[in-house]
Design a protein around this motif. Structure first.
Motif, PDB file in Angstrom:
ATOM      1  N   GLY A 121      68.394  89.243  55.784  1.00 26.66           N
ATOM      2  CA  GLY A 121      68.660  90.674  55.685  1.00 26.66           C
ATOM      3  C   GLY A 121      67.807  91.271  54.581  1.00 26.66           C
ATOM      4  O   GLY A 121      66.614  90.985  54.470  1.00 26.66           O
ATOM      5  N   VAL A 122      68.413  92.124  53.755  1.00 25.05           N
ATOM      6  CA  VAL A 122      67.675  92.698  52.625  1.00 25.05           C
ATOM      7  C   VAL A 122      68.103  92.084  51.295  1.00 25.05           C
ATOM      8  O   VAL A 122      67.779  92.605  50.236  1.00 25.05           O
ATOM      9  CB  VAL A 122      67.841  94.235  52.583  1.00 25.05           C
ATOM     10  CG1 VAL A 122      67.241  94.873  53.827  1.00 25.05           C
ATOM     11  CG2 VAL A 122      69.303  94.633  52.414  1.00 25.05           C
ATOM     12  N   SER A 123      68.827  90.976  51.364  1.00 23.08           N
ATOM     13  CA  SER A 123      69.137  90.255  50.133  1.00 23.08           C
ATOM     14  C   SER A 123      67.865  89.650  49.561  1.00 23.08           C
ATOM     15  O   SER A 123      66.952  89.257  50.294  1.00 23.08           O
ATOM     16  CB  SER A 123      70.163  89.138  50.391  1.00 23.08           C
ATOM     17  OG  SER A 123      71.447  89.671  50.632  1.00 23.08           O
ATOM     18  N   GLY A 124      67.808  89.561  48.247  1.00 22.14           N
ATOM     19  CA  GLY A 124      66.639  88.989  47.595  1.00 22.14           C
ATOM     20  C   GLY A 124      66.625  87.472  47.675  1.00 22.14           C
ATOM     21  O   GLY A 124      67.515  86.842  48.249  1.00 22.14           O
ATOM     22  N   GLY A 125      65.594  86.892  47.085  1.00 24.73           N
ATOM     23  CA  GLY A 125      65.489  85.446  47.011  1.00 24.73           C
ATOM     24  C   GLY A 125      64.945  84.823  48.279  1.00 24.73           C
ATOM     25  O   GLY A 125      64.551  85.509  49.226  1.00 24.73           O
ATOM     26  N   THR A 126      64.935  83.504  48.306  1.00 29.04           N
ATOM     27  CA  THR A 126      64.450  82.748  49.459  1.00 29.04           C
ATOM     28  C   THR A 126      65.555  81.853  50.004  1.00 29.04           C
ATOM     29  O   THR A 126      66.502  81.496  49.293  1.00 29.04           O
ATOM     30  CB  THR A 126      63.233  81.877  49.079  1.00 29.04           C
ATOM     31  OG1 THR A 126      63.603  80.995  48.007  1.00 29.04           O
ATOM     32  CG2 THR A 126      62.059  82.739  48.651  1.00 29.04           C
ATOM     33  N   VAL A 127      65.424  81.501  51.269  1.00 31.01           N
ATOM     34  CA  VAL A 127      66.436  80.686  51.946  1.00 31.01           C
ATOM     35  C   VAL A 127      66.323  79.244  51.464  1.00 31.01           C
ATOM     36  O   VAL A 127      65.315  78.578  51.703  1.00 31.01           O
ATOM     37  CB  VAL A 127      66.241  80.749  53.475  1.00 31.01           C
ATOM     38  CG1 VAL A 127      67.289  79.884  54.176  1.00 31.01           C
ATOM     39  CG2 VAL A 127      66.308  82.192  53.966  1.00 31.01           C
ATOM     40  N   ASP A 128      67.361  78.757  50.797  1.00 35.50           N
ATOM     41  CA  ASP A 128      67.332  77.391  50.265  1.00 35.50           C
ATOM     42  C   ASP A 128      68.242  76.440  51.035  1.00 35.50           C
ATOM     43  O   ASP A 128      68.502  75.324  50.603  1.00 35.50           O
ATOM     44  CB  ASP A 128      67.699  77.372  48.786  1.00 35.50           C
ATOM     45  CG  ASP A 128      69.134  77.842  48.513  1.00 35.50           C
ATOM     46  OD1 ASP A 128      69.819  78.239  49.477  1.00 35.50           O
ATOM     47  OD2 ASP A 128      69.553  77.815  47.349  1.00 35.50           O
ATOM     48  N   VAL A 129      68.729  76.884  52.206  1.00 35.41           N
ATOM     49  CA  VAL A 129      69.591  76.080  53.088  1.00 35.41           C
ATOM     50  C   VAL A 129      70.830  75.586  52.328  1.00 35.41           C
ATOM     51  O   VAL A 129      70.994  74.404  52.030  1.00 35.41           O
ATOM     52  CB  VAL A 129      68.831  74.883  53.716  1.00 35.41           C
ATOM     53  CG1 VAL A 129      69.694  74.218  54.792  1.00 35.41           C
ATOM     54  CG2 VAL A 129      67.510  75.328  54.324  1.00 35.41           C
ATOM     55  N   THR A 130      71.690  76.528  52.008  1.00 42.02           N
ATOM     56  CA  THR A 130      72.948  76.215  51.329  1.00 42.02           C
ATOM     57  C   THR A 130      72.710  75.420  50.052  1.00 42.02           C
ATOM     58  O   THR A 130      73.472  74.520  49.695  1.00 42.02           O
ATOM     59  CB  THR A 130      73.913  75.468  52.280  1.00 42.02           C
ATOM     60  OG1 THR A 130      73.984  76.163  53.512  1.00 42.02           O
ATOM     61  CG2 THR A 130      75.325  75.393  51.731  1.00 42.02           C
ATOM     62  N   GLY A 131      71.629  75.767  49.372  1.00 45.93           N
ATOM     63  CA  GLY A 131      71.307  75.110  48.116  1.00 45.93           C
ATOM     64  C   GLY A 131      72.128  75.641  46.963  1.00 45.93           C
ATOM     65  O   GLY A 131      73.009  76.504  47.128  1.00 45.93           O
ATOM     66  N   PRO A 132      71.867  75.167  45.755  1.00 50.12           N
ATOM     67  CA  PRO A 132      72.648  75.579  44.578  1.00 50.12           C
ATOM     68  C   PRO A 132      72.662  77.088  44.356  1.00 50.12           C
ATOM     69  O   PRO A 132      73.698  77.648  43.966  1.00 50.12           O
ATOM     70  CB  PRO A 132      71.954  74.856  43.422  1.00 50.12           C
ATOM     71  CG  PRO A 132      71.287  73.675  44.053  1.00 50.12           C
ATOM     72  CD  PRO A 132      70.871  74.122  45.416  1.00 50.12           C
ATOM     73  N   ALA A 133      71.555  77.755  44.608  1.00 52.34           N
ATOM     74  CA  ALA A 133      71.506  79.202  44.388  1.00 52.34           C
ATOM     75  C   ALA A 133      72.404  79.934  45.378  1.00 52.34           C
ATOM     76  O   ALA A 133      73.127  80.874  45.011  1.00 52.34           O
ATOM     77  CB  ALA A 133      70.061  79.703  44.500  1.00 52.34           C
ATOM     78  N   THR A 134      72.369  79.517  46.646  1.00 60.97           N
ATOM     79  CA  THR A 134      73.213  80.163  47.660  1.00 60.97           C
ATOM     80  C   THR A 134      74.691  79.967  47.347  1.00 60.97           C
ATOM     81  O   THR A 134      75.506  80.890  47.514  1.00 60.97           O
ATOM     82  CB  THR A 134      72.876  79.604  49.055  1.00 60.97           C
ATOM     83  OG1 THR A 134      71.546  80.010  49.406  1.00 60.97           O
ATOM     84  CG2 THR A 134      73.841  80.123  50.114  1.00 60.97           C
ATOM     85  N   ILE A 135      75.066  78.788  46.892  1.00 62.89           N
ATOM     86  CA  ILE A 135      76.468  78.544  46.527  1.00 62.89           C
ATOM     87  C   ILE A 135      76.856  79.366  45.302  1.00 62.89           C
ATOM     88  O   ILE A 135      77.954  79.937  45.235  1.00 62.89           O
ATOM     89  CB  ILE A 135      76.696  77.045  46.298  1.00 62.89           C
ATOM     90  CG1 ILE A 135      76.427  76.264  47.590  1.00 62.89           C
ATOM     91  CG2 ILE A 135      78.115  76.788  45.807  1.00 62.89           C
ATOM     92  CD1 ILE A 135      77.235  76.726  48.782  1.00 62.89           C
ATOM     93  N   ALA A 136      75.950  79.457  44.336  1.00 72.77           N
ATOM     94  CA  ALA A 136      76.232  80.285  43.148  1.00 72.77           C
ATOM     95  C   ALA A 136      76.388  81.746  43.535  1.00 72.77           C
ATOM     96  O   ALA A 136      77.194  82.480  42.934  1.00 72.77           O
ATOM     97  CB  ALA A 136      75.121  80.114  42.118  1.00 72.77           C
ATOM     98  N   ASP A 137      75.626  82.210  44.536  1.00 69.54           N
ATOM     99  CA  ASP A 137      75.792  83.586  45.026  1.00 69.54           C
ATOM    100  C   ASP A 137      77.201  83.794  45.563  1.00 69.54           C
ATOM    101  O   ASP A 137      77.839  84.829  45.296  1.00 69.54           O
ATOM    102  CB  ASP A 137      74.790  83.879  46.150  1.00 69.54           C
ATOM    103  CG  ASP A 137      73.349  83.899  45.676  1.00 69.54           C
ATOM    104  OD1 ASP A 137      73.112  84.081  44.472  1.00 69.54           O
ATOM    105  OD2 ASP A 137      72.457  83.730  46.540  1.00 69.54           O
TER     106      ASP A 137
END
Length: 519
Positions: free
Chosen positions: A97-113
């Motif tokens: 969508g228009v969320s920032g960042g890159t797709v890390d496949v349920t990586g640490p950043a996505t979980i922290a989000d």
């Protein structure tokens, strides 16, 4: 030009039917830019109930998008829940969508989000019990997030995974169609993910692939889910050749929390997106949240834990637990006379003279799973994959026919194959199919599974063991079950060297056995 996944197109069609300005009772906040832990903006929307919050806060649901979709995916479901008193947030995971960042496949950043979004909800609204839900990417992410955040009380994971490697590399076989589709439809894919996919396709740095997968797979967090007491509902589809039911049934068996398993016809995410199984999937998910998030005494916690819908007939059955039956038939493989004959499988062991059959790589046969994606989707509407079994080339495949079943043979669960082979090269591939074959020689696909041997012992007899994909199928009276094995499949990546021979030895002390669970 990159293509959009079929589930994305279907979901888009559904979303087009929702008008954000309709006269719905809840307040709809269409755009929220929430700053995550590292400054990345996560795009979300929110439904706020018209009713005042209960004393212990609003029952709250967090919807996570599917791959290549965004926060608009669940508008219909979110509004319905909000009209029933839920506070509901849907968001676009980073990179979509228009969320920032890159797709890390349920990586640490996505979980922290995900944790940051829960923090935001709690700081702006009275949040009570909390549920997380999603289809596909949203399902796998919801499970991992729930394991790492005990604030989540319940999960509805629809067409999700519990093991990424099992999805993209089943039995060391590259899932080429689905893997390519995923990498082509993520426009902001983290470069590290491209490296993982390249390594997988080239069979290099495989240990790194497992290291990448483990923290992104719910099977790694069974202890955490059990410790949190998270109520877990899972729904998967028999012809989903991306996230097969097998790894989810494994997760189900390891959970000691309130749990529910739904197994349905059709392919990946189609049933859930189109209202699935005559609405049963979403209706059950809502009842799950009504009990474990909202606190309604609706009895779902006392109902059978497993809902299994029979393929083709779409008849819903319920069972207390999985496996659904302890009954099984062992079929022992017996030899064929020539390439022009089918072999047999019998309930008695092979006790004849030492015998060998062989078949070869180098060509695909009529044994297969149909047209990738399309045939899988049609199965959800009762249209099976048909094959002319008499047209399968015996030089490139081998077929084993069971005795005729004179009453309905109700297959329920995960067939397994233990088979002795003698490969001519260290890297060989087998595609194992199970068919329902009628008296005219037309076969309907029951299930299948691939297996690739990367380090086989050349010229030596060795036993391979594999699970076929979990299924539910009724073989009609007068039909036989056919085990058809060849060396190529339309979904999977072919080996670079396909000039090899598979010899099947038959000995009294080397029994090859197909085990089929049934009612």
């Amino acid at each position: 030009m990159k293509t959009i996944a079929l589930p994305a197109l279907l979901a888009g069609a559904l979303m087009a039917g929702f008008t954000a300005t309709s006269e719905a009772a809840p307040t709809f906040i269409a755009d929220l830019d929430i700053v995550s832990f590292d400054g990345t903006e996560i795009d979300a929307n929110l439904f706020v109930p018209e009713t005042p919050p209960p004393a212990d806060g609003y029952p709250t649901i967090l919807f996570t998008n599917s791959w290549a979709l965004d926060k608009h995916q669940y508008l219909l479901q979110a509004r319905e829940l909000a009209e029933n008193g839920y506070l509901v947030m849907s968001y676009s995971t980073r990179g979509f969508g228009v969320s920032g960042g890159t797709v890390d496949v349920t990586g640490p950043a996505t979980i922290a989000d995900g944790k940051a979004l829960i923090d935001w909800l709690e700081s702006h609204y009275p949040v009570g019990n909390l549920g997380a839900a999603g289809i596909s990417y949203g399902a796998g992410t919801s499970l991992v997030l729930a394991a790492q955040d005990p604030r989540i009380d319940a999960v509805a994971a629809l067409s999700g995974w519990s093991d990424i490697v099992e999805g993209l590399y089943p039995n060391e076989t590259v899932n080429l169609v689905w893997g390519s589709l995923l990498t082509l439809t993520a426009f902001n894919l983290d470069p590290a993910v491209d490296v993982i996919w390249s390594n997988l396709r080239n069979s290099t740095n495989i240990d790194n692939i497992y290291d990448f997968s483990a923290p992104r797979s719910a099977l790694s967090y069974v202890d955490e889910l059990n410790a949190n007491g998270t109520a877990v509902l899972m729904s998967n589809n028999f012809a989903d050749y991306l996230f097969k039911p097998n790894s989810m049934t494994q997760l189900y068996s390891l959970l000691d929390v309130p749990k529910k398993l739904m197994l349905n016809p059709g392919t990946h995410a189609i049933g859930e997106t189109l209202g699935g199984n005559q609405g049963h999937i979403w209706a059950t998910s809502f009842r799950w949240f009504d009990h474990f998030v909202k606190g309604d005494a609706n009895g779902i916690d006392r109902e059978p834990k497993v809902d299994m819908t029979v393929r083709i007939s779409n008849k819903l059955e319920q069972f207390d637990d999985f496996p659904v039956t302890e009954k099984a038939t062992n079929y022992y493989l017996h030899p064929r006379l020539s390439y022009f004959n089918n072999a047999r499988m019998k309930t008695g062991a092979y006790n004849g003279w030492g015998w060998n059959n062989d078949f070869h790589g180098g060509a695909d046969t009529k044994a297969g799973t149909g047209i990738p994606l399309i045939s899988d989707a049609l199965e959800g509407f009762g249209i099976p994959v048909f094959t002319n079994m008499t047209g399968i080339n015996g030089y490139y495949a081998i077929e084993y026919n069971s005795p005729v079943h004179w009453s309905t043979f109700k297959i329920r669960g995960t067939p397994t194959l233990d088979m002795w082979i003698k490969p001519s090269k260290p890297e060989v591939q087998l595609h194992v199919h199970l068919y329902d074959t009628d008296p005219l020689g037309w076969g309907r696909l029951i299930t299948h599974a691939p297996i690739t041997l990367r380090n086989a012992q050349v010229g030596k007899a060795q036993k391979i063991s594999l699970e076929l994909f979990t299924t539910s199928y009724d073989v009609p009276p007068g039909h036989v079950v056919t085990l058809a094995i060849d060396t190529e499949g339309a979904i999977y990546q072919k080996l670079e060297d396909r000039n090899y021979e598979i010899e099947v030895p038959y000995r009294r002390d080397r029994q090859s056995v197909l085990t089929i669970p049934h009612l």
